[in-house]
Design a protein around this motif. Structure first.
Motif, PDB file in Angstrom:
ATOM      1  N   UNK A   4       0.883  -1.160   0.047  1.00 56.16           N
ATOM      2  CA  UNK A   4       0.021   0.068   0.043  1.00 56.16           C
ATOM      3  C   UNK A   4       1.014   1.105   0.035  1.00 56.16           C
ATOM      4  N   UNK A   5       0.903   1.947  -1.204  1.00 56.69           N
ATOM      5  CA  UNK A   5       1.655   3.131  -1.407  1.00 56.69           C
ATOM      6  C   UNK A   5       1.104   4.379  -1.096  1.00 56.69           C
ATOM      7  N   UNK A   6      -0.377   4.455  -1.584  1.00 54.98           N
ATOM      8  CA  UNK A   6      -0.999   5.813  -1.770  1.00 54.98           C
ATOM      9  C   UNK A   6      -2.375   5.676  -1.223  1.00 54.98           C
ATOM     10  N   UNK A   7      -3.085   6.869  -0.990  1.00 59.49           N
ATOM     11  CA  UNK A   7      -4.282   6.650  -0.453  1.00 59.49           C
ATOM     12  C   UNK A   7      -5.180   5.731  -1.166  1.00 59.49           C
ATOM     13  N   UNK A   8      -5.225   5.890  -2.430  1.00 50.31           N
ATOM     14  CA  UNK A   8      -6.000   5.189  -3.385  1.00 50.31           C
ATOM     15  C   UNK A   8      -5.901   3.569  -2.950  1.00 50.31           C
ATOM     16  N   UNK A   9      -4.810   3.413  -2.478  1.00 43.37           N
ATOM     17  CA  UNK A   9      -4.701   1.844  -2.349  1.00 43.37           C
ATOM     18  C   UNK A   9      -5.478   1.541  -0.849  1.00 43.37           C
ATOM     19  N   UNK A  10      -5.369   2.533  -0.192  1.00 48.14           N
ATOM     20  CA  UNK A  10      -6.094   2.203   1.255  1.00 48.14           C
ATOM     21  C   UNK A  10      -7.840   2.359   0.900  1.00 48.14           C
ATOM     22  N   UNK A  11      -7.973   3.293  -0.006  1.00 47.97           N
ATOM     23  CA  UNK A  11      -9.633   3.202  -0.491  1.00 47.97           C
ATOM     24  C   UNK A  11      -9.917   1.796  -1.192  1.00 47.97           C
ATOM     25  N   UNK A  12      -9.179   1.597  -1.990  1.00 49.30           N
ATOM     26  CA  UNK A  12      -9.301   0.142  -2.905  1.00 49.30           C
ATOM     27  C   UNK A  12      -9.385  -0.903  -1.705  1.00 49.30           C
ATOM     28  N   UNK A  13      -8.684  -1.089  -0.808  1.00 52.31           N
ATOM     29  CA  UNK A  13      -8.568  -2.145  -0.031  1.00 52.31           C
ATOM     30  C   UNK A  13      -9.959  -2.142   1.068  1.00 52.31           C
ATOM     31  N   UNK A  14     -10.236  -0.701   1.350  1.00 50.69           N
ATOM     32  CA  UNK A  14     -11.477  -0.575   2.320  1.00 50.69           C
ATOM     33  C   UNK A  14     -12.494  -0.980   1.591  1.00 50.69           C
ATOM     34  N   UNK A  15     -12.801  -0.786   0.256  1.00 53.39           N
ATOM     35  CA  UNK A  15     -14.129  -1.088  -0.562  1.00 53.39           C
ATOM     36  C   UNK A  15     -13.976  -2.586  -0.917  1.00 53.39           C
ATOM     37  N   UNK A  16     -12.966  -3.318  -0.641  1.00 53.85           N
ATOM     38  CA  UNK A  16     -12.692  -4.740  -1.287  1.00 53.85           C
ATOM     39  C   UNK A  16     -13.553  -5.694  -0.848  1.00 53.85           C
ATOM     40  N   UNK A  17     -14.375  -5.533   0.151  1.00 55.40           N
ATOM     41  CA  UNK A  17     -15.141  -6.532   0.663  1.00 55.40           C
ATOM     42  C   UNK A  17     -16.381  -7.140  -0.188  1.00 55.40           C
TER      43      UNK A  17
END
Length: 336
Positions: A4-17
């Protein structure tokens, strides 16, 4: 988290469920194998599984966004990635079983921010019971058959690596402790024509293992399956080698019973993740640990030093330690 390198990576993982659930449903329903026969329209797929058409369209679009489906003139088709990484990697039955198990574990994550501080089991707060796969297999032969076949597929590379590594000179009889299908034993039998093996596990698992062994006529007469409870029953005796491969049971009492089952100078080989103290386990094993910690807040992954200490206390000396390419650590010990 690694990667995870960017805020977008965090958002992607957060919405991954929900994408994860979309993938799981596709595996359980057999979508990828259905589309391996050729493209199908949204209407055809919606009709086949009685899914509201608009919902079906969005579901397929989510899978396409994961590069698992492609849009073609005839409808949705299997992507090269899905064909290579899913359809051609494991069987449909294995993937369905893996997706089913993921779905059964998922409720522990429901409203987790509200329950993470629970001093006991999160499952109790939810009014639910965590899945117990041993109980499920003991009660349902069909479930046991699917589970055993799945793990046989997934563990074949590990079994072959273990068979290449172990020195089988002077070994005539092997006991495969909690061995399921006997995938490790079968790999050993292929290497050594004079070897015989006994797999000990619960009754329905043994029955499923026999079915797998029957597919190999040259080996089936050299492998037997004996139902017993490895946590409580006395083990059969007279073995030159006992193997416990990713069973997850580390108890001195069990190790002492293994010692009694071995001939003089016999060896006990234990294979599992077993990271050294202070070292993080592989990410998949860390997720497994988190799932267990939601059931038992005091859960801890066993460290290599802890298990080797139990083995020493039970009367074994370490003779070989090896990190395996297929995953995990092998501890080979000899009866003192």
């Amino acid at each position: 988290m690694a990667g995870m390198k960017e805020a977008q990576d965090v958002l992607t993982l957060l919405r991954a469920y929900l994408p994860s659930a979309a993938l799981g449903s596709a595996l359980e329903l057999g979508l990828f194998w259905r589309l391996s026969e050729g493209p199908l329209s949204v209407e055809d797929l919606a009709r086949e599984w009685s899914i509201p058409p608009r919902r079906c369209h969005i579901w397929l679009e989510v899978l396409a966004s994961l590069d698992l489906l492609e849009r073609r003139p005839g409808g949705y088709a299997l992507s090269d990635r899905a064909r290579r990484e899913i359809v051609e990697t494991y069987s449909r039955d294995a993937w369905e079983t893996l997706a089913l198990e993921a779905r059964e574990r998922y409720p522990a994550g429901q409203d987790l921010a509200l329950h993470l501080a629970t001093p006991g089991s999160v499952w109790d707060v939810l009014g639910r019971r965590p899945p117990n796969y041993v109980e499920q297999m003991a009660a349902d032969p069909g479930r046991a058959r699917r589970f055993v076949r799945m793990w046989h597929e997934l563990r074949e590379p590990l079994a072959e690596e273990v068979a290449d590594l172990l020195d089988l000179r002077g070994v005539d009889r092997v006991m495969d402790l909690g061995g399921g299908s006997g995938v490790v034993s079968l790999a050993l039998l292929r290497r050594c024509p004079t070897l015989s093996a006994i797999v000990v596990d619960i009754e329905n698992v043994c029955a499923a293992g026999r079915e797998i062994a029957e597919r190999t006529p040259l080996l089936r007469d050299r492998i037997a399956y004996q139902p017993l409870d490895i946590l409580h029953d006395e083990l059969p005796a007279g073995f030159d080698l006992v193997i416990e491969c990713k069973v997850g049971v580390y108890e001195q009492a069990l190790f002492e019973r293994v010692r009694r089952a071995l001939n003089e100078g016999g060896r006990f080989v234990l294979i599992d993740e077993l990271p050294p103290e202070g070292q993080d386990p592989p990410i998949d094993h860390l997720r497994y640990a988190f799932h267990n910690a939601l059931r038992d807040p005091d859960f801890a992954l066993p460290a290599r030093e802890q298990v080797s200490g139990l083995l020493e206390a039970a009367g074994f000396d370490l003779v070989l330690e090896q990190v395996l390419q297929a995953g995990g650590r092998l501890l080979e010990t000899r009866k003192r």
